[in-house]
Enzyme design. Sequence first.
Site, PDB file in Angstrom:
ATOM      1  N   MET A 198       0.856  -1.190   0.000  1.00 36.23           N
ATOM      2  CA  MET A 198       0.000   0.000   0.000  1.00 36.23           C
ATOM      3  C   MET A 198       0.895   1.244   0.000  1.00 36.23           C
ATOM      4  SD  MET A 198      -3.132   1.341   0.841  1.00 36.23           S
ATOM      5  CE  MET A 198      -3.919  -0.223   1.027  1.00 36.23           C
ATOM      6  N   HIS A 199       0.792   2.060  -1.030  1.00 35.76           N
ATOM      7  CA  HIS A 199       1.622   3.266  -1.019  1.00 35.76           C
ATOM      8  C   HIS A 199       1.008   4.441  -1.746  1.00 35.76           C
ATOM      9  CE1 HIS A 199       2.485   1.786  -5.066  1.00 35.76           C
ATOM     10  NE2 HIS A 199       2.872   3.008  -5.346  1.00 35.76           N
TER      11      HIS A 199
END
Length: 349
Positions: A198-199
């Site tokens: 997740m970024h």
Amino acid sequence: MQIEKNLEIVTIAGTRPEIIKLSELVQLLSGWDNHALLYTGQHYSDNMKSIFFDELNIKPDYDLRCDTSDVGKLKEKMVEFLRQVRPPYVLVYGDTNSSLAGALAAKEVGSTLVHIEAGLRCFDLNVPEEKARIQIDSMSNYLFPPTELAKTFLKYEQIEDNVFVTGNLVVDVCRRLAKIADEQGRKDLPSEYLLLTMHRQENVDEPARLELLVKHLAGIKHKIVFPIHPRTKNSLAKYGISLPPNVMAIEPAGYLEFLYLLKNCKLVMTDSGGVQEEAIVLKRPCITLRHVSERWETLLLKANVLFPLYRRDSLSDVVDTMLATKIDRNPYGEDVAKTMLALIKEIAT
Ligand code: UD1
Ligand code: UDP
């Protein structure tokens, strides 16, 4: 910096996914005289940069060490470099700020611009990468969409000349390295786990979104392994948000370690573009934690589903459904780097 003046082709990379995806093509191009890999330095930490150059056996011929994702600064440094070289051809990949800045710089010095991974669209202009893709495609002289669908999206924007469907370079690198990734297992992994990455800005910059993520993860009955991108790590620390006990947070993984994690997980949850592609190639079910994706092919083949974090139903239920998914097709081609090399040779000679 000593600069070779007779370069014919300069390939630009600046972030983790570009190093990975360009690696097989760069290896082939470096057997060709007068090619150079220019690294911008947008990603600079060892675990976002050097480990990939080492594992993938390429190295930048020039590293601008820009240490920023500011398009203006990246472009200025690249114009300075390209002005000295004036390469006839510049290759850029994808949609990051380094790619956009590289494309702008190439046009400014009069190089012919080739865009690899052209035509991807999620049709949401709030996504910064979407604007970059559209701009780069509109400036490019040659466009290499990975699939027929991406070519069709270009056609909707009246881009029809010099468009060649090539497949996606991720297939070559992930197939080759997945074979040797088995030695990269960690002793501390749960016997069964889901993988999470997740970024994306829209998911990790707002504390409210991160809180939603934590709530959804806590409702999942499986163990979750989460290599944390520095942007996400910084945000979690800034807002004092803790991950639930079923989540094992680890440092960003090297490519071999990541492929091991992906090959051996039950399912992957991600907001990464590259991970959606690798998941279908390695036949792992995928849940994309966004409301859009530009990887339509994976959605159409039902190997991937969307789950935006603000949904009110349960991510855990979607996990249970997706665990039963069987994946039997790869939409991204095979032996892509060789096809691309042949095309580049044809264009440049
Ligand atoms: C960038 C790309 C995104 C791509 C992602 C791949 C843009 C606008 N975004 O996002 O499209 O999916 O790379 O990972 O180009 N940081 C470090 N070390 C690093 C790099 C970043 O600590 O080596 C931290 C810094 O605090 C930085 C933040 O992460 O401010 C964000 O980095 P940045 O390069 O701006 O964007 P990414 O989120 O990595
Ligand atoms: N990746 C990796 N280690 C990690 C997370 C991802 O090597 O801890 C690899 C992944 O296999 C894929 C690429 O990084 O090839 C995707 O990069 P990222 O998710 O940062 O960017 P995106 O693809 O969304 O632009």
